[in-house]
Design an enzyme around this catalytic site. Structure first.
Site, PDB file in Angstrom:
ATOM      1  N   ASN A 187       3.315  17.003 -44.741  1.00 40.65           N
ATOM      2  CA  ASN A 187       4.397  17.181 -45.715  1.00 40.65           C
ATOM      3  C   ASN A 187       5.711  16.588 -45.226  1.00 40.65           C
ATOM      4  OD1 ASN A 187       3.028  18.663 -47.873  1.00 40.65           O
ATOM      5  ND2 ASN A 187       2.752  20.242 -46.312  1.00 40.65           N
ATOM      6  N   HIS A 222      -6.605  16.307 -50.047  1.00 40.69           N
ATOM      7  CA  HIS A 222      -7.144  17.577 -49.565  1.00 40.69           C
ATOM      8  C   HIS A 222      -8.665  17.557 -49.539  1.00 40.69           C
ATOM      9  CE1 HIS A 222      -3.098  18.615 -51.137  1.00 40.69           C
ATOM     10  NE2 HIS A 222      -3.064  19.345 -50.044  1.00 40.69           N
ATOM     11  N   ASP A 244      -7.125  14.447 -55.645  1.00 39.23           N
ATOM     12  CA  ASP A 244      -5.801  13.981 -55.253  1.00 39.23           C
ATOM     13  C   ASP A 244      -5.847  13.044 -54.054  1.00 39.23           C
ATOM     14  OD1 ASP A 244      -6.297  15.674 -53.106  1.00 39.23           O
ATOM     15  OD2 ASP A 244      -4.782  17.148 -53.663  1.00 39.23           O
ATOM     16  N   SER A 246      -1.320  22.924 -46.248  1.00 45.86           N
ATOM     17  CA  SER A 246      -2.403  23.096 -47.215  1.00 45.86           C
ATOM     18  C   SER A 246      -3.769  22.713 -46.665  1.00 45.86           C
ATOM     19  CB  SER A 246      -2.114  22.283 -48.477  1.00 45.86           C
ATOM     20  OG  SER A 246      -1.877  20.921 -48.158  1.00 45.86           O
ATOM     21  N   GLY A 289       2.247  23.199 -48.598  1.00 39.48           N
ATOM     22  CA  GLY A 289       3.574  22.614 -48.697  1.00 39.48           C
ATOM     23  C   GLY A 289       4.438  22.805 -47.466  1.00 39.48           C
TER      24      GLY A 289
END
Length: 220
Positions: A110, A194, A191, A43, A81
């Site tokens: 991830n 990112h 979050d 991502s 992901g």
């Protein structure tokens, strides 16, 4: 009724012709598909939750368009992901299809979120590097870091995994893709994982000094 139907058919034929012309138009802009840069990431490279046009990989295409003649085509095969195992599975088909001269590998975050060990991550990345080099591509490895709550031992092993691969296979390494971005207000999304659209030029600036020499160097 007949005129309406013929008009619809004509519009569909025009649309089909336009779609068939798209590849030719892309070539006319000068993108060198024989000298492609393949970005395989997660991502952080897939423009997560921001406009795709503002992502650092898209900005990379804009930069090479300005600085290199003919500019290489930049192919973004990143998926939000994505893990090293998933990317390793996809890589052979990507190498066969695009035959890139440079492969940029940006993976690992991830794996850490899923609790994989740095040794598992290292093994998958190693196979990706070897496959890319066997296909005649130069490799750039982009490292990641994890939050402090993972503990210093895990973070150290993660850093050593990237550094060890870079040394063993003689590939350039950016130790931390989000250097100068992570933890800075306005540059990270809510979050905390990112980067925002505003951070993407800095992310590209982190990558560019290591990537640019690979675009001009002779293939191994």
């Amino acid at each position: 009724m007949y005129r309406a139907r013929m008009g619809h058919v004509a519009r569909m034929m025009w649309l089909l012709a336009a779609l068939l012309l798209l590849p030719a138009l892309a070539c006319a802009k000068g993108a060198d598909t024989r000298n492609a840069v393949l970005v395989v990431g997660d991502s952080l490279s897939a423009a997560h939750n921001i406009p795709a046009a503002s992502g650092w990989v898209n900005l990379l295409q804009q930069r090479v368009n300005q600085q290199l003649k003919p500019p290489p085509a930049v192919i973004n095969a990143s998926i939000s992901g994505e893990t090293t195992a998933g990317a390793l599975t996809r890589l052979p088909a990507l190498l066969e299809k695009h035959r890139p001269s440079v492969v940029v590998i940006e993976l690992g975050g991830n794996d850490a979120l899923r609790g994989l060990t740095p040794a598992q991550l290292r093994g998958n990345l190693e196979k990706m590097i070897v496959a890319s080099q066997k296909a005649g591509a130069r490799v750039l490895l982009l490292g990641i870091d994890v939050p402090p709550n993972y503990g210093p031992a895990y973070r150290d092993r993660l850093r050593q995994a990237y550094a060890g691969l870079a040394s063993q296979y003689k590939v350039p390494l950016l130790p931390f893709l989000l250097e100068g971005v992570a933890l800075k207000p306005g540059l990270m999304q809510s979050d905390g994982l990112h980067p925002t659209a505003a951070a993407q030029p800095q992310v590209l600036d982190n990558v560019w000094p290591l990537l640019k020499p690979l675009l001009k160097a002779p293939a191994p």
